[in-house]
Design a protein around this motif. Structure first.
Motif, PDB file in Angstrom:
ATOM      1  N   ALA A  90       4.006   2.908   4.985  1.00  0.00           N
ATOM      2  CA  ALA A  90       2.867   2.660   4.101  1.00  0.00           C
ATOM      3  C   ALA A  90       1.587   2.616   4.904  1.00  0.00           C
ATOM      4  N   GLN A  91       0.481   2.968   4.260  1.00  0.00           N
ATOM      5  CA  GLN A  91      -0.813   2.899   4.910  1.00  0.00           C
ATOM      6  C   GLN A  91      -1.873   2.639   3.851  1.00  0.00           C
ATOM      7  N   ALA A  92      -3.060   2.348   4.274  1.00  0.00           N
ATOM      8  CA  ALA A  92      -4.146   2.107   3.318  1.00  0.00           C
ATOM      9  C   ALA A  92      -4.441   3.402   2.563  1.00  0.00           C
ATOM     10  N   PRO A  93      -4.760   3.295   1.272  1.00  0.00           N
ATOM     11  CA  PRO A  93      -5.037   4.501   0.496  1.00  0.00           C
ATOM     12  C   PRO A  93      -6.176   5.304   1.078  1.00  0.00           C
ATOM     13  N   HIS A 118      14.497   9.288 -18.382  1.00  0.00           N
ATOM     14  CA  HIS A 118      13.029   9.224 -18.394  1.00  0.00           C
ATOM     15  C   HIS A 118      12.567   8.708 -17.040  1.00  0.00           C
ATOM     16  N   VAL A 119      11.395   9.181 -16.607  1.00  0.00           N
ATOM     17  CA  VAL A 119      10.871   8.770 -15.300  1.00  0.00           C
ATOM     18  C   VAL A 119       9.359   8.682 -15.382  1.00  0.00           C
ATOM     19  N   ALA A 120       8.796   7.753 -14.615  1.00  0.00           N
ATOM     20  CA  ALA A 120       7.348   7.579 -14.533  1.00  0.00           C
ATOM     21  C   ALA A 120       6.992   7.264 -13.079  1.00  0.00           C
ATOM     22  N   MET A 121       5.700   7.311 -12.758  1.00  0.00           N
ATOM     23  CA  MET A 121       5.258   7.038 -11.386  1.00  0.00           C
ATOM     24  C   MET A 121       4.516   5.708 -11.336  1.00  0.00           C
ATOM     25  N   TYR A 122       4.929   4.861 -10.409  1.00  0.00           N
ATOM     26  CA  TYR A 122       4.284   3.565 -10.258  1.00  0.00           C
ATOM     27  C   TYR A 122       2.895   3.753  -9.654  1.00  0.00           C
ATOM     28  N   VAL A 123       1.885   3.067 -10.228  1.00  0.00           N
ATOM     29  CA  VAL A 123       0.519   3.187  -9.722  1.00  0.00           C
ATOM     30  C   VAL A 123      -0.036   1.848  -9.258  1.00  0.00           C
ATOM     31  N   GLY A 124       0.761   0.780  -9.373  1.00  0.00           N
ATOM     32  CA  GLY A 124       0.313  -0.535  -8.934  1.00  0.00           C
ATOM     33  C   GLY A 124      -0.008  -1.447 -10.108  1.00  0.00           C
ATOM     34  N   ASP A 125      -0.090  -2.747  -9.805  1.00  0.00           N
ATOM     35  CA  ASP A 125      -0.428  -3.758 -10.822  1.00  0.00           C
ATOM     36  C   ASP A 125       0.528  -3.741 -12.007  1.00  0.00           C
ATOM     37  N   GLY A 126       1.791  -3.409 -11.769  1.00  0.00           N
ATOM     38  CA  GLY A 126       2.778  -3.438 -12.835  1.00  0.00           C
ATOM     39  C   GLY A 126       2.650  -2.304 -13.826  1.00  0.00           C
ATOM     40  N   GLU A 172      10.000  -4.160  -4.138  1.00  0.00           N
ATOM     41  CA  GLU A 172       9.427  -3.436  -2.996  1.00  0.00           C
ATOM     42  C   GLU A 172       8.646  -2.204  -3.431  1.00  0.00           C
ATOM     43  N   LEU A 173       8.349  -2.098  -4.724  1.00  0.00           N
ATOM     44  CA  LEU A 173       7.627  -0.932  -5.219  1.00  0.00           C
ATOM     45  C   LEU A 173       6.274  -0.777  -4.534  1.00  0.00           C
ATOM     46  N   ARG A 174       5.916   0.483  -4.314  1.00  0.00           N
ATOM     47  CA  ARG A 174       4.565   0.793  -3.856  1.00  0.00           C
ATOM     48  C   ARG A 174       4.093   2.018  -4.648  1.00  0.00           C
ATOM     49  N   PRO A 175       2.798   2.193  -4.834  1.00  0.00           N
ATOM     50  CA  PRO A 175       2.310   3.342  -5.594  1.00  0.00           C
ATOM     51  C   PRO A 175       2.874   4.661  -5.073  1.00  0.00           C
ATOM     52  N   GLY A 176       3.297   5.486  -6.012  1.00  0.00           N
ATOM     53  CA  GLY A 176       3.938   6.762  -5.672  1.00  0.00           C
ATOM     54  C   GLY A 176       5.427   6.732  -5.897  1.00  0.00           C
ATOM     55  N   PRO A 186       0.843  -1.207   0.000  1.00  0.00           N
ATOM     56  CA  PRO A 186       0.000   0.000   0.000  1.00  0.00           C
ATOM     57  C   PRO A 186       0.873   1.250   0.000  1.00  0.00           C
ATOM     58  N   PRO A 187       0.381   2.353  -0.577  1.00  0.00           N
ATOM     59  CA  PRO A 187       1.177   3.580  -0.616  1.00  0.00           C
ATOM     60  C   PRO A 187       1.173   4.295   0.727  1.00  0.00           C
ATOM     61  N   SER A 188       2.116   5.190   0.903  1.00  0.00           N
ATOM     62  CA  SER A 188       2.071   6.110   2.033  1.00  0.00           C
ATOM     63  C   SER A 188       0.967   7.124   1.760  1.00  0.00           C
ATOM     64  N   HIS A 189       0.657   7.925   2.751  1.00  0.00           N
ATOM     65  CA  HIS A 189      -0.365   8.961   2.550  1.00  0.00           C
ATOM     66  C   HIS A 189       0.081   9.912   1.442  1.00  0.00           C
ATOM     67  N   GLY A 190       1.360  10.331   1.472  1.00  0.00           N
ATOM     68  CA  GLY A 190       1.870  11.220   0.437  1.00  0.00           C
ATOM     69  C   GLY A 190       1.893  10.546  -0.920  1.00  0.00           C
ATOM     70  N   GLY A 191       2.276   9.268  -0.951  1.00  0.00           N
ATOM     71  CA  GLY A 191       2.308   8.540  -2.209  1.00  0.00           C
ATOM     72  C   GLY A 191       0.935   8.422  -2.823  1.00  0.00           C
ATOM     73  N   ASP A 192      -0.078   8.193  -1.989  1.00  0.00           N
ATOM     74  CA  ASP A 192      -1.440   8.089  -2.492  1.00  0.00           C
ATOM     75  C   ASP A 192      -1.888   9.419  -3.102  1.00  0.00           C
ATOM     76  N   ARG A 193      -1.557  10.526  -2.445  1.00  0.00           N
ATOM     77  CA  ARG A 193      -1.937  11.837  -2.975  1.00  0.00           C
ATOM     78  C   ARG A 193      -1.210  12.123  -4.289  1.00  0.00           C
ATOM     79  N   ALA A 194       0.076  11.740  -4.355  1.00  0.00           N
ATOM     80  CA  ALA A 194       0.841  11.963  -5.585  1.00  0.00           C
ATOM     81  C   ALA A 194       0.260  11.166  -6.746  1.00  0.00           C
ATOM     82  N   VAL A 195      -0.103   9.910  -6.486  1.00  0.00           N
ATOM     83  CA  VAL A 195      -0.678   9.071  -7.538  1.00  0.00           C
ATOM     84  C   VAL A 195      -2.001   9.646  -8.012  1.00  0.00           C
ATOM     85  N   ARG A 196      -2.831  10.070  -7.079  1.00  0.00           N
ATOM     86  CA  ARG A 196      -4.128  10.621  -7.455  1.00  0.00           C
ATOM     87  C   ARG A 196      -3.959  11.872  -8.312  1.00  0.00           C
ATOM     88  N   TYR A 197      -2.994  12.693  -7.954  1.00  0.00           N
ATOM     89  CA  TYR A 197      -2.774  13.893  -8.773  1.00  0.00           C
ATOM     90  C   TYR A 197      -2.295  13.496 -10.168  1.00  0.00           C
TER      91      TYR A 197
END
Length: 353
Positions: free
Chosen positions: A345-348, A304-312, A289-293, A224-235
């Motif tokens: 990490a925490q629940a989204p 080049h760079v991208a943001m991991y969002v889960g599920d590969g 050990e990847l997590r979203p964000g 699961p993402p951290s709180h910040g990671g979840d916000r970054a992914v959503r943005y």
């Protein structure tokens, strides 16, 4: 590759017809294979993105240098005001000393005074004024020295800013030249060739993704993402469909590192602007050990760079002519991954995207 090849080819063909002079007849070159065309296109895109990240790095340095010029100019202005005040104090004390001067020493004035106590009091006043004058002169000298040092520093900072501005202009021209190379190549391709190249690239990405998954490099279930990671992914996911534009960091368009840096800034964790700095300065994490964000960095030069969002999958601003999209993690050769925050990490969260 989505529809980028078709879109860019149409644009490039129109531009080529408008500006390119007729070429004298010459021997027809040997036709290139679809594989070679794809290789050439990928090379040109990679060179363009590398030039873009170099431009972005210089732009960030220029921004910091401009702030330094402003800071030094402010300090210099304050030093000049302080110097004017010190000179005023020095002039006042000089007048006081001149008005109270005498040919007799303080010892003789004390012996000849009708009121020795008054003479002693006067002497103390004179001594205090003398000390004040010495302190004022020392402050004046120090302020003058500080002003001169600040003036030199401000001049050096301005020279550095001008140098960076000139370098940025050259790098901007380099990016444009490399993108023109892409357009020229696309303009030479037929619709059939464009379709074949796009199909070959999709197959190559799918094969690379299957290999990465089968190797176990991605581990098992997503963390699961951290709180910040979840916000970054959503943005970042909220920007899907916006166009790629080199040098852009939102809100209407993005390049690859512009998207990742803006997303984490909106999440409350500022990170470096360029993919190379993100790779160099952020914490490295294994792919398993990847997590979203987390950020996935590509190519040996970290261009080049991208943001991991889960599920590969990752969300990314792929390249010129395309839009922000969700792609397989293995869309490009993976260099590694970094984590912008060290939060647990925490629940989204449940906020809307």
């Amino acid at each position: 590759m989505s529809g980028v090849l078709v879109r860019l080819a149409c644009t490039a063909a129109v531009a080529a017809q408008a500006v390119l002079a007729p070429v004298p007849a010459m021997a027809e070159p040997a036709p290139r294979s679809v594989s070679q065309l794809l290789t050439d296109l990928q090379r040109l895109y990679r060179q363009a993105e590398q030039a873009t990240e170099t431009y972005n790095a210089t732009a960030e340095r220029l921004k910091r240098q401009q702030a330094e010029v402003v800071r030094l100019d402010g300090e210099l202005a304050r030093a000049r005001i302080a110097l004017q005040g010190s000179r005023t104090d020095a002039g006042r004390l000089a007048r006081q000393q001149y008005q109270g001067s005498s040919d007799f020493s303080a010892y003789l004035r004390l012996l000849l005074a009708r009121d020795p106590q008054h003479a002693l009091d006067e002497g103390q006043v004179i001594g205090r004024l003398t000390r004040e004058r010495a302190e004022t002169m020392a402050r004046l000298t120090g302020t003058e020295r500080k002003r001169d040092e600040l003036a030199r520093a401000a001049r050096r900072a301005l020279d550095a800013r001008l140098t960076l501005a000139g370098r940025q202009r050259k790098q901007r021209d380099d990016v444009r030249a490399r993108l023109a190379d892409v357009e020229r190549l696309l303009a030479t391709l037929t619709p059939e060739q464009l379709g074949a190249v796009a199909g070959l690239e999709r197959n190559s990405v799918a094969k690379a993704q299957r290999g990465l998954t089968a190797s176990g490099a991605l581990g098992g279930d997503d963390r699961p993402p951290s709180h910040g990671g979840d916000r970054a992914v959503r943005y970042a996911l909220g920007q899907v469909g916006k166009p790629y534009r080199w040098g852009a960091s939102g809100p209407e368009s993005f390049d690859c590192s512009g998207l990742t840096s803006r997303a984490w800034q909106r999440a409350g964790t500022p990170i470096p602007r360029t993919s190379q700095e993100q790779w160099a300065r952020l914490k490295r994490v294994p792919l398993r050990e990847l997590r979203p964000g987390d950020l996935v960095v590509y190519f040996p030069e970290a261009t080049h760079v991208a943001m991991y969002v889960g599920d590969g999958e990752v969300v990314e601003a792929p390249r010129p002519g395309e839009k922000v999209e969700v792609s397989p993690l293995a869309s490009y050769p993976v260099l590694g991954a970094v984590r912008p925050d060290g939060s647990a990490a925490q629940a989204p969260a449940t906020e809307a995207r």
